[in-house]
Design an enzyme around this catalytic site. Sequence first.
Site, PDB file in Angstrom:
ATOM      1  N   ASN A  10       0.872  -1.225   0.336  1.00 25.50           N
ATOM      2  CA  ASN A  10      -0.580   0.101  -0.247  1.00 25.50           C
ATOM      3  C   ASN A  10       0.396   1.076   0.156  1.00 25.50           C
ATOM      4  O   ASN A  10       1.223   1.880   0.693  1.00 25.50           O
ATOM      5  CB  ASN A  10      -1.187  -0.128   1.022  1.00 25.50           C
ATOM      6  N   ARG A  91      -2.303  -2.432  -3.299  1.00 27.10           N
ATOM      7  CA  ARG A  91      -3.676  -1.430  -2.834  1.00 27.10           C
ATOM      8  C   ARG A  91      -3.765   0.024  -4.515  1.00 27.10           C
ATOM      9  O   ARG A  91      -2.198   0.457  -4.471  1.00 27.10           O
ATOM     10  CB  ARG A  91      -3.664  -0.453  -1.711  1.00 27.10           C
ATOM     11  N   HIS A 179     -10.765   6.146  -1.081  1.00 27.58           N
ATOM     12  CA  HIS A 179     -10.736   5.784  -0.033  1.00 27.58           C
ATOM     13  C   HIS A 179     -11.866   4.777  -0.441  1.00 27.58           C
ATOM     14  O   HIS A 179     -12.735   3.272   1.242  1.00 27.58           O
ATOM     15  CB  HIS A 179     -11.527   7.046   0.835  1.00 27.58           C
ATOM     16  N   ARG A 235      -5.016  19.631   0.192  1.00 30.22           N
ATOM     17  CA  ARG A 235      -5.881  19.939  -1.096  1.00 30.22           C
ATOM     18  C   ARG A 235      -7.138  20.663  -1.267  1.00 30.22           C
ATOM     19  O   ARG A 235      -7.778  20.687   0.801  1.00 30.22           O
ATOM     20  CB  ARG A 235      -6.105  18.384  -1.668  1.00 30.22           C
ATOM     21  N   GLU A 384      -8.200  -1.256   5.754  1.00 31.67           N
ATOM     22  CA  GLU A 384      -7.909  -1.713   4.584  1.00 31.67           C
ATOM     23  C   GLU A 384      -7.057  -2.720   4.586  1.00 31.67           C
ATOM     24  O   GLU A 384      -7.254  -3.177   2.981  1.00 31.67           O
ATOM     25  CB  GLU A 384      -7.540  -0.618   3.959  1.00 31.67           C
TER      26      GLU A 384
END
Length: 398
Positions: A10, A91, A179, A235, A384
């Site tokens: 990941n 991922r 996500h 962001r 995850e």
Amino acid sequence: MSSLPVLVLNSGSSSIKFSVYEAGDGARTRLFEGAVDGIGTEFGEFWIKDAGGKKLVDQTPALPNRAVAFKLVADALHSGQFPAPAAIGHRMVSGGPTVLENQRITPPLIDEMESYTAFAPLHTPIAVYIMRQALEIFPGVPNFVILDTYFHRTMSEVAKHMPIPDEYAAMGVRRYGYHGISYESIIYQLQPSVPECLIVAHLGNGASISAIRNGRCLDTSMGLTPTGGIISGTRTGDIDPGVLLFILRQIAATAASAAEAADQLETVVSKRSGLLGVSGLSNDMRELREAIRTGNAKARLAVDKFCWTIARWIGSFVAELNGLDMLVFTGGIGENDIASRAEICAGLGALGIVLDPARNNVRGAAVISAENSPVTVRVIPPLEDLMIVNHVVRLLGE
Ligand code: ADP
């Protein structure tokens, strides 16, 4: 299926996280996990912990680039200290408009995903680099791509479509959502009692929020890229397109080429905005909270903007879901920043969201709503890597 070790890779823009699970019939056991963090810096971190949390590796190497960083991981995995992987799950934030299904990785598939780097410019370059390396250093081991966009495939055409001329829509410009692996892991943890109307706020360095009906994504805040949606660490989130034109015209006045102007604009909206841009101080919530304690007005404004934006999204998602049974906070801020949860929920009583301040005074998994709150509010850390392992096991069986 007999038990086999599954490696999860990941990567972020400056880190590579990895873990190995022993996956058997229904059983998943994490054997160890590790990370190389601080790629591009002189003092990075490289650690590996066993399942009990004991550090097996703890180094602070120079990490000038991703090649050096990945070599540390590859050498450790080949050292004989850890079981060789039987399958690898990667991922992937975005596979662009054509790679939308989790699937086995081949060299042409990597090329195809790389051609859509513009859809996740901070994440795709390192992810495709690692995929190519993994195919080479683990020959014969099946590698699978597990996409953050996959969960959002159930959004309606209305939710996915963007109000732009068709020629751009034909190039794949639409809302994808990200996500997704985190959202899937929240639903996985809520089983077998997944509420009908659910909102999950994944608040980390990158932040997004999703409206979920009966376990399926109805809508999400991020759009074409992870820069859309709610304000996050660096962001902008959604923003008046006129702002982009204004900034672009400033940049274009001195940029050497159109490509350079585009790169600079990307840096402004993806790396210099959000909590960092407003505070002028940091993208890290802990530092912002510390600054607020010492009276820093810009830090206060940045965090207020963050919480206000999220509250507005929750309101619009309640309207879209036409109800709400549960709100879940996850991600580094969602799990740990008690004040953000309180500030987001403070004005949402009319939507049935009432926190219990004592219950909210917690880090990690908990129910934090008041006893009489019509909506249950929970904190659930994402799993995850476990979700990636589940996908890999399913794909291996196909
Ligand atoms: P990423 O999106 O990079 O995976 P994380 O989910 O780890 O990010 O979240 C990082 C954010 O979580 C940072 O803003 C960090 O300040 C915040 N965070 C982590 N721990 C705490 C804490 N104890 N209190 C407040 N914020 C925290």
